[in-house]
Design an enzyme around this catalytic site. Structure first.
Site, short mmCIF file in Angstrom:
data_model
loop_
_atom_site.label_atom_id
_atom_site.label_comp_id
_atom_site.label_asym_id
_atom_site.label_seq_id
_atom_site.Cartn_x
_atom_site.Cartn_y
_atom_site.Cartn_z
N ASP A 24 0.84 -1.40 -0.31
CA ASP A 24 -0.03 -0.24 0.10
C ASP A 24 0.91 1.11 -0.29
OD1 ASP A 24 -2.92 -1.71 0.74
OD2 ASP A 24 -1.83 -1.78 2.09
N LYS A 27 2.41 2.14 -5.43
CA LYS A 27 3.73 1.77 -6.55
C LYS A 27 2.79 1.93 -7.29
CE LYS A 27 3.47 -2.41 -4.63
NZ LYS A 27 3.24 -1.71 -3.96
N GLY A 51 -4.04 -4.15 -5.04
CA GLY A 51 -4.70 -2.84 -5.52
C GLY A 51 -4.25 -1.81 -5.86
N HIS A 52 -3.64 -1.52 -6.50
CA HIS A 52 -3.06 -0.74 -7.41
C HIS A 52 -3.80 0.45 -7.98
CE1 HIS A 52 0.81 -2.64 -8.04
NE2 HIS A 52 -0.10 -2.89 -6.95
N GLN A 233 1.97 -6.11 -3.63
CA GLN A 233 2.14 -5.43 -2.24
C GLN A 233 3.85 -5.38 -1.56
OE1 GLN A 233 0.87 -9.15 -3.54
NE2 GLN A 233 -0.60 -8.69 -2.86
#
Length: 439
Positions: A24, A27, A51-52, A233
Site C-alpha cells: 500500500d 506503487k 490494488g493499485h 504487496q
C-alpha cells in the site's frame, strides 16, 4: 520529461519497482508516472489481492491484475507467469478499461504459464480465515492457488487450450477439494459441471491476449526496449523474507521479477523502492511502530488509509527506518520515492524509528522472528513538524524547511537516495529533490 540514469554508453533498459514496506505504498501512481517513458510494464507476482490506485484528473481507477502502465497508449502491459489469475477479476478489469475508452488490442499480454484461481481456492481461503489461526488475507484465493501450484496440481492458462485435459484436471481437483469441504468443513460440494463450463468460456474470452510472455520480454530486452517490472504487496510481506507467517504467498522482492517474468537477473539495471512517509500495515502481523493513539487516528483519517482491495482499515505508525534498511538491502534499492508526505502536515512533531531495543540492548537489524518483534521497543528520533498544506507545492524547494529536513533524515537513516516525493494522489503531485527526475 523523465530521464534514465546512464551507465557507460547505454541507457537503462529494465527497472523494477518494489513496495519497500508492508504494501500500500503507492506503487500504482509511480508506475503510472514512469510508464510515460517505457515501452513495456510487466507485473510479476501476486494476484487480485493487490490494488493499485491511479488518479487521472477527476477519474480514479483501481487495478488488481493489469499493470498500471495501461493508461499510456504506447505501453504494452504484461501479466507474467508468476501471477495467479482470477478470471472474474480479470474480465471485470478488461470491461472497466474498455468502458473508460482504453484500448487493449495488442497492448495486453498474458502469460500462458500463469496459474488460475479456481472457485475452490476462494472458498478454502475464506474457510481458513474463519478458523482458529487466521493470517489476515484478502480472501481472494491467492494462498490456496499458490499452494496448488507448489503441489503441482494447479491449472495454468495453457491448460485451457486442451478442453479434454482441462476437464480431467478440474474433475480430479474438485473431487479432492470436495472431500476436504465435506469431511472437514461440512460445506456443500462444488458443481464440477458448471466450473468446467465457466473456464472453457473464459478461454474464449482471453485467447487473443495469451502468449509466451517470457520470450516476448526477452526479445524486447534484446531489442533495447525499456521495460518496467511492477511488483505487488511489499517486501516485508515476502514469503521468504517477510514476517512469516503473516506474509503473502509469493515474492514481492525485486528478485521475484526474474522468476515471475522469466527474465535473467543480469537484465535488471536498477531497483526503485516505494515507501510512505510513515508506515502502515493491513491485516494481522507484527508492527513495531504502530500507533494506537490520536496520532495513529490522525494518519488513518488524513491518509484515507483503507485497503483498496478489501476496504479494511490500515494500521498506522511512525516511519520505521530499521525495516526500510532491511528492505533496501534485500531489494538492492538505490533510489526511493517517498509517498504521502502531505499526510504529515499538521503534526507538531514527526518521528523516525532508527533502532529497536530488545532486552535492554539496541539493535539496528530488522527481525523476522515474531516473538522477538512483539517484544521490541522502537527507538525514535524526533523532528519538528509543519502546518503548511504542501499538496499544492510545485517544486521541492517550495516545501517547508522542516519537511525537507524530515526527508533528508529519512534518506540518511535508510541509506538510499530519496529521488522523488509525492504530495498527493494525482500524477502532477510529485516533486524531485534534485530538480529533475533522475533514477
Amino acid at each position: 520529461m523523465m530521464y534514465f540514469v546512464v551507465v557507460g554508453a547505454e541507457t537503462m533498459a529494465v527497472r523494477v519497482v518494489v513496495g519497500a514496506q508492508w504494501g500500500d505504498e503507492g506503487k500504482g501512481k509511480l508506475v503510472d508516472i514512469l510508464s510515460k517513458d517505457v515501452d513495456i510494464v510487466a507485473r510479476y507476482q501476486g494476484g487480485a489481492n493487490a490494488g493499485h490506485t491511479i488518479e487521472i484528473g477527476n477519474d480514479k481507477y483501481i487495478l488488481h491484475l493489469i499493470p498500471s502502465g495501461i493508461f499510456h497508449e504506447h505501453v504494452v502491459s504484461v501479466i507474467g507467469n508468476g501471477i495467479v489469475i482470477d478470471p472474474v477479476a480479470l474480465l471485470e478489469e478488461i470491461r472497466l478499461l474498455e468502458h473508460a475508452g482504453v484500448s487493449l488490442k495488442g497492448r495486453l499480454k498474458i502469460s500462458h504459464n500463469a496459474h488460475l484461481i479456481m472457485p475452490y481456492h476462494k472458498l478454502l481461503d475464506a474457510l481458513y480465515e474463519s478458523g482458529h489461526s487466521p493470517i489476515g488475507t484478502t480472501g481472494r484465493g491467492i494462498g490456496p492457488a499458490y499452494y496448488d501450484k507448489a503441489a503441482r496440481t494447479g491449472i495454468r492458462i495453457v491448460d485451457l487450450l486442451d478442453h479434454g485435459m482441462l476437464e480431467d484436471r478440474i474433475r480430479r481437483n474438485i473431487a479432492e477439494k470436495n472431500r476436504i469441504l465435506s469431511k472437514i468443513y461440512d460445506v456443500e460440494q462444488l458443481d464440477v459441471e458448471r466450473i468446467i463450463e465457466d473456464y472453457q468460456r473464459f478461454d474464449s474470452l482471453i485467447d487473443e491476449y495469451v502468449t509466451d510472455t517470457s520470450s516476448y520480454l526477452n526479445d524486447a530486452i534484446r531489442d533495447g526496449k525499456h521495460v518496467l517490472c511492477e511488483g505487488a504487496q511489499g517486501a516485508l510481506l515476502d514469503i521468504d523474507h517477510g514476517t512469516y507467517p503473516y506474509v503473502t504467498s509469493s515474492s514481492p522482492v525485486s528478485g521475484g521479477a526474474t522468476i515471475g517474468l522469466g527474465i535473467p537477473p543480469t537484465s535488471i539495471d536498477s531497483v526503485i523502492g516505494v515507501m510512505k512517509a510513515y508506515t502502515t500495515r493491513v491485516g494481522l502481523g507484527p508492527f513495531p511502530t504502530e500507533l494506537n493513539d490520536d496520532v495513529g487516528e490522525f494518519l488513518l483519517t488524513r491518509g484515507t488509509e483503507y485497503g483498496s482491495t478489501t476496504g479494511r482499515k490500515r494500521r498506522c505508525g511512525w516511519f520505521d527506518a530499521v525495516a526500510m534498511r532491511y528492505s533496501v538491502m534485500l531489494n538492492g534499492i538505490a533510489s526511493c520515492c517517498m509517498t504521502k508526505l502531505d499526510v504529515l502536515s499538521g503534526l507538531n512533531e514527526v518521528k523516525i524509528c532508527v533502532a529497536y531495543e530488545y532486552d535492554g540492548k539496541q539493535t539496528r537489524r530488522f527481525q523476522t522472528n515474531l516473538r522477538t518483534l512483539e517484544r521490541l521497543t522502537p527507538v525514535y528520533e524526533s523532528f519538528p513538524g509543519w502546518d503548511e498544506d504542501i499538496s499544492r507545492a510545485v517544486s521541492y524547494d517550495a516545501l517547508p524547511t522542516t519537511a525537507k529536513n524530515y526527508v533528508a533524515a529519512v534518506q540518511e537513516a535508510i541509506g538510499a537516495h530519496v529521488a522523488a516525493v509525492s504530495v498527493g494522489p494525482e500524477r502532477t503531485q510529485i516533486l524531485y529533490p534534485e530538480g529533475s527526475p533522475l533514477w
